[in-house]
Every structure is written in C-alpha cells, then in structure tokens.
Design a protein around this motif. Structure first.
Motif, mmCIF file in Angstrom:
data_model
loop_
_atom_site.group_PDB
_atom_site.id
_atom_site.type_symbol
_atom_site.label_atom_id
_atom_site.label_comp_id
_atom_site.label_asym_id
_atom_site.label_seq_id
_atom_site.Cartn_x
_atom_site.Cartn_y
_atom_site.Cartn_z
ATOM 1 N N HIS A 108 -7.251 -1.340 -4.687
ATOM 2 C CA HIS A 108 -8.081 -0.484 -3.830
ATOM 3 C C HIS A 108 -7.507 0.928 -3.757
ATOM 4 O O HIS A 108 -6.288 1.102 -3.750
ATOM 5 C CB HIS A 108 -8.137 -1.036 -2.405
ATOM 6 N N VAL A 158 -3.098 -6.106 2.882
ATOM 7 C CA VAL A 158 -1.927 -5.263 2.635
ATOM 8 C C VAL A 158 -0.804 -5.713 3.577
ATOM 9 O O VAL A 158 -0.976 -5.733 4.795
ATOM 10 C CB VAL A 158 -2.254 -3.767 2.881
ATOM 11 N N ASP A 199 -7.004 -3.003 5.985
ATOM 12 C CA ASP A 199 -7.074 -4.084 5.005
ATOM 13 C C ASP A 199 -6.010 -5.141 5.346
ATOM 14 O O ASP A 199 -4.815 -4.904 5.215
ATOM 15 C CB ASP A 199 -6.830 -3.510 3.596
ATOM 16 N N TYR A 227 -0.902 -2.694 -4.427
ATOM 17 C CA TYR A 227 -2.215 -3.276 -4.144
ATOM 18 C C TYR A 227 -3.222 -2.211 -3.727
ATOM 19 O O TYR A 227 -4.362 -2.238 -4.113
ATOM 20 C CB TYR A 227 -2.024 -4.301 -3.021
ATOM 21 N N SER A 228 -2.756 -1.239 -2.922
ATOM 22 C CA SER A 228 -3.630 -0.162 -2.445
ATOM 23 C C SER A 228 -2.890 1.160 -2.514
ATOM 24 O O SER A 228 -1.664 1.185 -2.345
ATOM 25 C CB SER A 228 -4.031 -0.367 -0.983
ATOM 26 N N MET A 261 -6.831 2.284 4.967
ATOM 27 C CA MET A 261 -5.944 1.424 4.176
ATOM 28 C C MET A 261 -5.257 0.397 5.073
ATOM 29 O O MET A 261 -5.103 -0.760 4.699
ATOM 30 C CB MET A 261 -4.900 2.269 3.421
ATOM 31 N N CYS A 271 -3.298 5.544 -1.322
ATOM 32 C CA CYS A 271 -4.053 6.444 -0.453
ATOM 33 C C CYS A 271 -3.537 7.876 -0.602
ATOM 34 O O CYS A 271 -2.328 8.107 -0.586
ATOM 35 C CB CYS A 271 -3.854 5.957 0.980
ATOM 36 N N GLY A 278 0.846 -1.192 0.000
ATOM 37 C CA GLY A 278 0.000 0.000 0.000
ATOM 38 C C GLY A 278 0.879 1.238 0.000
ATOM 39 O O GLY A 278 1.837 1.306 0.779
#
Ligand SMILES: NC(=O)c1ccc[n+]([C@@H]2O[C@H](COP(=O)([O-])OP(=O)(O)OC[C@H]3O[C@@H](n4cnc5c(N)ncnc54)[C@H](O)[C@@H]3O)[C@@H](O)[C@H]2O)c1
Length: 243
Positions: free
Chosen positions: A55, A69, A66, A34-35, A63, A37, A10
């Motif tokens: 995401h 992550v 999750d 993967y993510s 975040m 923010c 992330g």
C-alpha cells in the motif's frame, strides 16, 4: 524474500534514511515493507517501484489506520517525530523513529511511558551502536582490556555541507528543532556515552555558535552550526544501576 510471518512495516518519509530502512527490512527475513507514506508523489512512485510495498499513502494518519501494519518507521522531518511516534504508539504500532527522537526530555518520557504501558517496542535511530566497530569496542571495554574508561572525547565534523541542501528544512528551527547538536551531536555523544556504559549525566556546560547563515539566501537559518560541550557523569548508569 520475507516470510509470511515477518513483521509488516510501514515507512513514513521516503528520503535517504527511508530508503536505507527499506533495504534493510526487505533484505531481512524478519520484516517486510508493507506500506509507505510521503507527501511527495514522485518519491512515493519511485519508492514503490523499487521496494514494492502493498500500500502507498500520502497521509500518515491513513497509514496508521491499517490494522495490518504492525510497526512504523518514521523518517519525517524532525518536528514530526514526536507527534507521529505518539500517534503510532496510540494506534498500537511498534515504532522505530529516526533521530532526534523528540524536541525535549518531557516528550521522550511520554513516548517511553506510552510504549511501556502498551507493551510496544520503541527505539530511535542510533545505528552506530550496532556497527561492528562499536560492538568490538564495547566488548573490549567490557572485558576490561582497555582499563578504566573515565574520559572520552567525541566529535563530528560534517564535511559535505547541509543535509538535503541549503534550501531544505535542516536550517529552520521550527522544523529541525535545532542544528548540529541534535543532528550530528546526537550520534557523537551517544557513541561515547554508550561505550562508557551510559553513565547518569550530572552536569553539562555548552557553547553554541551560528557562523554560516550568510550562506543561505532567502531562507531561514536560525539553528546553531557549531557546538562544544562538556558532560560530567556519575558512576551510576542512566537506568539507576551501578556501572
Ligand atoms: N540516523 C541517521 O544517521 C540519519 C541520517 C539521515 C537522516 N536522518 C533523519 O531522518 C529524517 C529525515 O531526513 P531526510 O534527509 O530523509 O529528510 P527529507 O526532507 O529528504 O525527507 C523527509 C520526507 O518526509 C516527507 N514528509 C514531510 N512531511 C510529511 C508528512 N506530514 N507526511 C508524509 N510525508 C511527509 C517529505 O516529503 C520528504 O520526502 C530526519 O529526521 C533526519 O535527522 C537520520
């Protein structure tokens, strides 16, 4: 393309360094973005279109919730590095944080202890150490081909103005934590320190200057814009072993 066993990462903060990390992660077989923010909706949208994370979040805390992550890369403004690194470690994530890692040594020790206690990896952005030039210099020094390295001079002059522009947060101590010392000095000092075998610092004398606040209109400029320092070290390495 990342494999299914690659580390799910992330990224928080999607400015220039966030993009560079995403390129490196997606370009490797070890990890996948993967993510992501960011508070800035436009940045989030553009970033998602380029790097295709699964995401997107506007909240760092969400975040972290999750479970999928595994590691977090922090590219937020400096004042958020310590609290966000700590939260990420407490949530069981490995952390790569941009420099400067913390605002003081006590915070750094807390992160070190948290990572050790939880068996997590923590590192902060000292990418210069991994450059081919630095690795070559390190090898030549280790082979004693340059003789005894007992003195080093290191400097960095920014020739392209203030990072992210004069209206950004880099000139504000409350957000940046400091000026050129922790923005550029951190790289310059680390380069010499690393090549010299991370000697234990014994004494520091330093002088900082603030000569350019008048360039900024209607904006706080309370950080140093120039600094010089002399660091003296012992032959003992930072980790306690002998050089
Ligand atoms: N290692 C290096 O050589 C290198 C180079 C450049 C920058 N950096 C570091 O990277 C960090 C970021 O720098 P930058 O130039 O990208 O700054 P920036 O201000 O352009 O980007 C920071 C991003 O964080 C977002 N953000 C701020 N608060 C947030 C929050 N609470 N939750 C989610 N998102 C939030 C902002 O919207 C912005 O998009 C700084 O610490 C800087 O020192 C390191």
């Amino acid at each position: 393309m990342a494999s299914s066993s690659s580390i799910r990462v992330g990224i928080a903060g999607l400015g220039w360094p966030g993009e560079r990390h995403a390129e490196a992660i997606n370009g490797s077989t070890l990890g996948t973005v993967y993510s992501v923010c960011d508070l800035n909706a436009e940045r989030l949208k553009a970033f998602a279109a380029t790097f295709g994370p699964k995401h997107i979040f506007t909240s760092f805390d969400e975040m972290l919730m999750d479970q999928d992550v595994e590691a977090i890369v922090i590219c937020l403004p400096n004042s958020l590095h310590y609290p966000c690194s700590l939260k990420a470690l407490e949530a069981g994530k490995h952390v790569l944080c941009e420099k400067p890692p913390t605002m003081n040594a006590a915070q750094m020790r807390t992160l070190h202890d948290q990572a050790q206690r939880r068996g997590l990896l923590y590192y902060f952005g000292r990418q210069m150490r991994f450059s081919p030039a630095m690795q070559t210099a390190k090898r030549l020094i280790a082979e004693r081909r340059l003789g005894e390295i007992y003195f080093a001079e290191t400097m960095w002059i920014r020739s392209r103005g203030t990072p992210i522009g004069l209206d950004g947060w880099f000139t504000e101590r409350s957000k940046a934590g400091g000026g050129v010392v922790i923005d550029l000095g951190i790289h310059a000092i680390d380069a010499a320190w690393y090549l010299m075998g991370t000697p234990q610092p014994r004494a520091v004398s330093a002088q900082t200057y603030q000569k350019f606040p008048q360039l900024v209109k209607n904006k706080t400029f309370d950080v140093e814009d120039n600094a010089t320092r002399l660091l003296r070290g012992s032959r003992r390495k930072f980790d306690g072993t002998q050089n």
